[in-house]
Design a protein around this motif. Structure first.
Motif, PDB file in Angstrom:
ATOM      1  N   SER A   1       7.836  21.702   8.869  1.00  0.00           N
ATOM      2  CA  SER A   1       7.598  21.360  10.275  1.00  0.00           C
ATOM      3  C   SER A   1       7.694  19.852  10.557  1.00  0.00           C
ATOM      4  O   SER A   1       7.690  19.445  11.715  1.00  0.00           O
ATOM      5  CB  SER A   1       6.217  21.864  10.705  1.00  0.00           C
ATOM      6  N   ASP A   2       7.792  19.030   9.511  1.00  0.00           N
ATOM      7  CA  ASP A   2       7.884  17.575   9.712  1.00  0.00           C
ATOM      8  C   ASP A   2       9.213  17.215  10.370  1.00  0.00           C
ATOM      9  O   ASP A   2      10.271  17.697   9.956  1.00  0.00           O
ATOM     10  CB  ASP A   2       7.747  16.833   8.381  1.00  0.00           C
ATOM     11  N   GLU A   3       9.145  16.383  11.403  1.00  0.00           N
ATOM     12  CA  GLU A   3      10.349  15.988  12.134  1.00  0.00           C
ATOM     13  C   GLU A   3      11.009  14.755  11.538  1.00  0.00           C
ATOM     14  O   GLU A   3      12.213  14.569  11.649  1.00  0.00           O
ATOM     15  CB  GLU A   3      10.007  15.683  13.596  1.00  0.00           C
ATOM     16  N   CYS A   4      10.192  13.870  10.967  1.00  0.00           N
ATOM     17  CA  CYS A   4      10.744  12.641  10.419  1.00  0.00           C
ATOM     18  C   CYS A   4       9.744  12.024   9.448  1.00  0.00           C
ATOM     19  O   CYS A   4       8.604  12.465   9.345  1.00  0.00           O
ATOM     20  CB  CYS A   4      11.079  11.640  11.531  1.00  0.00           C
TER      21      CYS A   4
ATOM     22  N   LYS B   1       0.877  -1.170   0.000  1.00  0.00           N
ATOM     23  CA  LYS B   1       0.000   0.000   0.000  1.00  0.00           C
ATOM     24  C   LYS B   1       0.911   1.216   0.000  1.00  0.00           C
ATOM     25  O   LYS B   1       1.727   1.390   0.901  1.00  0.00           O
ATOM     26  CB  LYS B   1      -0.888  -0.005   1.238  1.00  0.00           C
ATOM     27  N   VAL B   2       0.793   2.030  -1.011  1.00  0.00           N
ATOM     28  CA  VAL B   2       1.696   3.162  -1.189  1.00  0.00           C
ATOM     29  C   VAL B   2       0.909   4.464  -1.057  1.00  0.00           C
ATOM     30  O   VAL B   2      -0.178   4.594  -1.612  1.00  0.00           O
ATOM     31  CB  VAL B   2       2.382   3.106  -2.575  1.00  0.00           C
ATOM     32  N   ARG B   3       1.474   5.399  -0.285  1.00  0.00           N
ATOM     33  CA  ARG B   3       0.884   6.740  -0.129  1.00  0.00           C
ATOM     34  C   ARG B   3       1.922   7.782  -0.467  1.00  0.00           C
ATOM     35  O   ARG B   3       3.103   7.593  -0.212  1.00  0.00           O
ATOM     36  CB  ARG B   3       0.460   6.969   1.326  1.00  0.00           C
ATOM     37  N   PHE B   4       1.467   8.874  -1.007  1.00  0.00           N
ATOM     38  CA  PHE B   4       2.337  10.003  -1.299  1.00  0.00           C
ATOM     39  C   PHE B   4       1.906  11.176  -0.438  1.00  0.00           C
ATOM     40  O   PHE B   4       0.716  11.466  -0.334  1.00  0.00           O
ATOM     41  CB  PHE B   4       2.231  10.394  -2.784  1.00  0.00           C
ATOM     42  N   ASN B   5       2.864  11.820   0.199  1.00  0.00           N
ATOM     43  CA  ASN B   5       2.596  12.993   1.018  1.00  0.00           C
ATOM     44  C   ASN B   5       3.657  14.044   0.737  1.00  0.00           C
ATOM     45  O   ASN B   5       4.826  13.712   0.504  1.00  0.00           O
ATOM     46  CB  ASN B   5       2.633  12.655   2.514  1.00  0.00           C
ATOM     47  N   ASP B   6       3.250  15.299   0.769  1.00  0.00           N
ATOM     48  CA  ASP B   6       4.216  16.386   0.650  1.00  0.00           C
ATOM     49  C   ASP B   6       4.925  16.552   1.986  1.00  0.00           C
ATOM     50  O   ASP B   6       4.305  16.471   3.037  1.00  0.00           O
ATOM     51  CB  ASP B   6       3.515  17.694   0.280  1.00  0.00           C
ATOM     52  N   ILE B   7       6.222  16.765   1.934  1.00  0.00           N
ATOM     53  CA  ILE B   7       7.005  16.997   3.150  1.00  0.00           C
ATOM     54  C   ILE B   7       6.962  18.488   3.461  1.00  0.00           C
ATOM     55  O   ILE B   7       7.226  19.327   2.599  1.00  0.00           O
ATOM     56  CB  ILE B   7       8.461  16.517   2.964  1.00  0.00           C
ATOM     57  N   GLU B   8       6.608  18.792   4.709  1.00  0.00           N
ATOM     58  CA  GLU B   8       6.498  20.170   5.169  1.00  0.00           C
ATOM     59  C   GLU B   8       7.713  20.518   6.027  1.00  0.00           C
ATOM     60  O   GLU B   8       8.310  19.644   6.650  1.00  0.00           O
ATOM     61  CB  GLU B   8       5.223  20.340   6.007  1.00  0.00           C
TER      62      GLU B   8
END
Length: 116
Positions: A34-37, A25-32
């Protein structure tokens, strides 16, 4: 494939068969900023912890924080392992939660003989 065969699984784990599949199961998310990891995990993590609980465990490990609420699934006094990184913290949280679901302690769950 012993990871797909019930005769090679112990009773506490046989309900999770098959352990592996070939369909990710693959998801794509934009990295912000404020993201720590970035957390990459198998579905076994999400079977026991919510997104928020995993994020909190990783955040606590990254910032050297102690748990403020046992619902985060960490080790607590029983079974404490001196967690050193976010992956270990999340795994410890999953083991504790899985043990609770089986009416066991984390130490008892870790002490079970591995299948196969």
């Amino acid at each position: 494939g012993y990871l797909k065969e019930s005769q090679y699984s112990m009773p506490a784990f046989s309900s999770y068969l098959p352990y592996i599949t070939s369909k990710p199961k693959v998801r794509f998310n934009d990295i912000e900023p404020s993201d720590e990891c970035i957390l990459i995990a198998s579905d076994g993590i999400w079977e026991h912890l919510s997104n928020q609980e995993v994020a909190l465990a990783a955040h606590q490990a990254l910032n050297g924080e102690e748990e403020s609420d046992d619902k985060t699934g960490g080790q607590g006094a029983e079974g404490s392992e001196g967690v050193e990184n976010p992956a270990q913290k999340v795994i410890s949280s999953v083991i504790k939660r899985a043990a609770e679901k089986l009416s066991m302690t984390a130490a008892e769950l870790r002490g079970l003989r591995q299948g196969g």
